[in-house]
Design an enzyme around this catalytic site. Sequence first.
Site, mmCIF file in Angstrom:
data_model
loop_
_atom_site.group_PDB
_atom_site.id
_atom_site.type_symbol
_atom_site.label_atom_id
_atom_site.label_comp_id
_atom_site.label_asym_id
_atom_site.label_seq_id
_atom_site.Cartn_x
_atom_site.Cartn_y
_atom_site.Cartn_z
ATOM 1 N N GLY A 51 0.592 -1.411 -0.436
ATOM 2 C CA GLY A 51 0.087 0.170 0.131
ATOM 3 C C GLY A 51 0.976 1.231 0.193
ATOM 4 N N GLN A 56 2.538 9.917 0.977
ATOM 5 C CA GLN A 56 3.918 9.392 1.394
ATOM 6 C C GLN A 56 5.638 9.345 -0.008
ATOM 7 O OE1 GLN A 56 2.044 5.504 1.667
ATOM 8 N NE2 GLN A 56 4.640 5.614 2.917
ATOM 9 N N CYS A 100 5.606 0.040 7.320
ATOM 10 C CA CYS A 100 5.555 1.120 6.188
ATOM 11 C C CYS A 100 6.553 1.738 5.146
ATOM 12 C CB CYS A 100 5.148 2.412 7.358
ATOM 13 S SG CYS A 100 4.300 3.772 6.706
ATOM 14 N N LEU A 101 6.654 1.773 4.100
ATOM 15 C CA LEU A 101 7.231 2.389 2.990
ATOM 16 C C LEU A 101 8.298 3.788 3.791
ATOM 17 C CD1 LEU A 101 5.971 1.082 -0.165
ATOM 18 C CD2 LEU A 101 7.278 -0.029 0.834
ATOM 19 N N HIS A 142 -4.314 1.960 7.623
ATOM 20 C CA HIS A 142 -3.077 1.962 7.587
ATOM 21 C C HIS A 142 -2.941 3.326 6.880
ATOM 22 C CE1 HIS A 142 1.372 2.004 8.315
ATOM 23 N NE2 HIS A 142 1.143 2.454 7.088
ATOM 24 N N GLU A 143 -3.608 3.295 5.455
ATOM 25 C CA GLU A 143 -3.566 4.168 4.343
ATOM 26 C C GLU A 143 -4.246 5.161 4.807
ATOM 27 O OE1 GLU A 143 -0.876 4.093 2.492
ATOM 28 O OE2 GLU A 143 -0.384 1.969 3.174
ATOM 29 N N HIS A 146 -2.684 7.492 6.230
ATOM 30 C CA HIS A 146 -2.188 8.161 6.511
ATOM 31 C C HIS A 146 -1.996 9.833 5.454
ATOM 32 C CE1 HIS A 146 2.064 6.331 6.063
ATOM 33 N NE2 HIS A 146 1.217 5.685 5.242
HETATM 34 ZN ZN ZN Z 1 2.526 3.663 5.548
#
Ligand code: ZN
Length: 185
Positions: A51, A56, A100-101, A142-143, A146
């Site tokens: 995701g 991000q 998380c990236l 989660h997304e 963000h």
């Molecule tokens: Zn994340």
Amino acid sequence: MKRKKADKIFVRLLGDKSLRQIAEPVSEITDETRSLISGMLDVMYENEGIGLAAPQVGVSERIFVIDPFWYREGEQKNPHVFINPKFKEFEGSVQAEEGCLSLPGVYEKVNRAKKVVVEAFNEKSEKFELEADGLFGRAIQHEYDHLEGILFIDKISKLRKVFIKKQLKALESTTNKNGENLKIS
Ligand code: ZN
């Protein structure tokens, strides 16, 4: 915020101010939006993520992409695009590990609703509603966070946060004085 060209986007790490902003609703889904989405999917797959949210990659808009199972053997890529998402329902509670990236190497257990119903638009401006649980439901929550400037480390215990303090400091130290993380991942 100025939109980045699809071939110039990259994942911002913890410390980057774009991760802490509340993202703006998308007023019109244009070719530019679709080009951003296609760039986000490229970045997500390149980084082996499931995701990725627009903040991000430094774009403060209410967009995220998810493909929860593409890396599993025998699975095809099946990207889901969420534009201006809204939760309609939450059900239950379940704890599982997340990463998380934007926080490479950090994995912590987080409580999330077990099942969610979400409404959003796709890249063709079509409105859809879907129910998701398991990894997909978790990724959506989660997304979505963000888009609100929330990171999963905001949801862990104080004790765990002390444990990973050094790791977080190291990530934050890659941010420049303008609050931008310019490391190309
Ligand atoms: Zn994340």
